[in-house]
Design an enzyme around this catalytic site. Structure first.
Site, PDB file in Angstrom:
ATOM      1  N   LYS A 154       0.852  -1.205   0.000  1.00 21.36           N
ATOM      2  CA  LYS A 154       0.000   0.000   0.000  1.00 21.36           C
ATOM      3  C   LYS A 154       0.875   1.237   0.000  1.00 21.36           C
ATOM      4  CE  LYS A 154       0.689   1.254   4.592  1.00 21.36           C
ATOM      5  NZ  LYS A 154       1.558   2.354   4.988  1.00 21.36           N
ATOM      6  N   ASP A 204      -2.606  -1.212  10.526  1.00 22.05           N
ATOM      7  CA  ASP A 204      -2.786  -1.211   9.066  1.00 22.05           C
ATOM      8  C   ASP A 204      -3.486  -2.468   8.544  1.00 22.05           C
ATOM      9  OD1 ASP A 204      -1.521   1.191   8.833  1.00 22.05           O
ATOM     10  OD2 ASP A 204       0.359   0.382   8.031  1.00 22.05           O
TER      11      ASP A 204
HETATM   12  O1  C5P Z   1      -0.097  -1.003  14.885  1.00 19.89           O
HETATM   13  P1  C5P Z   1       1.290  -1.047  14.363  1.00 19.89           P
HETATM   14  O2  C5P Z   1       2.063  -2.232  14.853  1.00 19.89           O
HETATM   15  O3  C5P Z   1       1.375  -0.864  12.901  1.00 19.89           O
HETATM   16  O4  C5P Z   1       1.996   0.248  14.983  1.00 19.89           O
HETATM   17  C1  C5P Z   1       3.346   0.300  15.358  1.00 19.89           C
HETATM   18  C2  C5P Z   1       3.551   1.458  16.328  1.00 19.89           C
HETATM   19  O5  C5P Z   1       3.328   2.708  15.673  1.00 19.89           O
HETATM   20  C3  C5P Z   1       2.619   1.474  17.505  1.00 19.89           C
HETATM   21  O6  C5P Z   1       3.113   0.706  18.556  1.00 19.89           O
HETATM   22  C4  C5P Z   1       2.568   2.942  17.863  1.00 19.89           C
HETATM   23  O7  C5P Z   1       3.702   3.303  18.603  1.00 19.89           O
HETATM   24  C5  C5P Z   1       2.699   3.635  16.520  1.00 19.89           C
HETATM   25  N1  C5P Z   1       1.390   4.010  15.933  1.00 19.89           N
HETATM   26  C6  C5P Z   1       0.726   5.116  16.427  1.00 19.89           C
HETATM   27  N2  C5P Z   1      -0.474   5.480  15.870  1.00 19.89           N
HETATM   28  C7  C5P Z   1      -1.011   4.787  14.840  1.00 19.89           C
HETATM   29  C8  C5P Z   1      -0.335   3.646  14.311  1.00 19.89           C
HETATM   30  C9  C5P Z   1       0.873   3.294  14.887  1.00 19.89           C
HETATM   31  O8  C5P Z   1       1.180   5.770  17.360  1.00 19.89           O
HETATM   32  N3  C5P Z   1      -2.171   5.175  14.314  1.00 19.89           N
END
Ligand code: C5P
Length: 298
Positions: free
Chosen positions: A15, A147
């Protein structure tokens, strides 16, 4: 009717975030975003074969990624757990061999790991005849990463919340040049940076749709990532000579829209050899959308 035993060549598409605005922060530290997610016809490939003994195996584990961190295995286990908790008892049949051909870089902002997890949920839901709806898969996916629900949505999306509140959006028919600057960006470090601005004003789908291709908004994470990793700034500067270049997600990859495939390929050929680069078509639908259903299987 006998159930299918295997599914091969399942694409886990990349993406792009055509723009990404940070509009606030939740009490749990996650950030509130507005973004448009665009699917590409370029990604990882996965192959699934059902096992009769209930084992879940990754056929080609990634060096340095433990089973606990492997989003493919975590997705498979989560689906199995959900189905068993729902009262399906034939646990010994919920097994699979899963092979992953990795093309997408880790820490690239292309959603590679999330897309692998989503494709795993879609394929095993089908092979195991688990009968989860698209919405149920999206709820499970959110437990794996912010995501993941997008890759279970079926098409391109205007997303809000932490990325899980989605509406379908029309995006330009075009080709994208993508440069991998060769650095792995740690997403949490970008989101937690002091210098990150978290007050972008709210926009609407109509604002996005009425703007010229690739000119809408910006990526609020770009300045932080480019400061930490000069390679990202260099790649954006190089690609800017060919159009409106920006970073996707929390980086590191940068992209630029082109009207035709030949124009995109022409740019790819000129990319300095120390960067990996490729071109990809903007998809309207997820390649596995046919396996997603809004109705519970009976
Ligand atoms: O959910 P994912 O593993 O993709 O996110 C990784 C990190 O990115 C999370 O632990 C968080 O610190 C940060 N994040 C965030 N806000 C989001 C997506 C991710 O702060 N909307």
């Amino acid at each position: 009717m006998s159930s299918p035993r295997s599914l091969s060549n399942c694409l886990a598409p990349a993406k792009l975030n055509l723009f990404l605005h940070v509009t606030g922060r939740r009490a749990d530290g996650y950030h509130l975003l507005q973004t448009v997610f665009q699917l590409l016809d370029h990604g990882d490939q996965l192959h699934f074969t059902v096992r009769a003994d209930g084992l879940l195996r990754r056929m080609n584990p990634f060096p340095g990624v433990s089973e606990e961190d492997d989003l493919v295995l975590r997705a498979a286990r989560l689906l199995r757990q959900h189905v068993l908790a729902g009262g399906r008892s034939e646990a010994s049949t919920w097994g699979a061999d899963i092979a992953l051909e990795k093309s997408l870089p880790m820490g690239g902002g292309l959603g590679g790991g999330s897309s692998d997890a989503a494709t795993t949920l879609i394929a095993l839901n089908h092979l195991w005849q688990a009968g989860l709806t698209r919405q149920q898969l999206m709820q499970l996916g959110l437990q794996l990463g912010a995501d993941v629900p997008f890759f279970l949505f079926g098409g391109n999306a205007f997303a809000e919340g932490i990325g899980e509140q989605m509406q379908p959006v029309d995006t330009p028919e075009c080709w994208y040049v993508v440069i991998e600057p060769g650095v792995m960006v740690p997403t949490p470090a970008i989101f937690s940076a002091k210098s990150l601005t978290r007050n972008s004003k709210h926009v609407t789908i109509a604002d996005f749709s009425s703007s010229p291709i690739s000119r809408f908004g910006k990526n609020d994470l770009q300045a932080v990532a480019a400061d930490l990793f000069p390679e990202i700034a260099d790649a954006i500067e190089w690609l800017s000579a060919h159009g409106a270049a920006r970073m996707t997600g929390s980086g590191a990859c940068v992209f630029c829209a082109m009207e035709t495939e030949s124009a995109a390929q022409h740019v790819v050929k000129q990319v300095p050899t120390h960067w990996k680069a490729w071109s990809a078509k903007a998809l309207k639908q997820h390649p596995m959308a046919a396996f997603l259903s809004d109705q519970t299987a009976t």
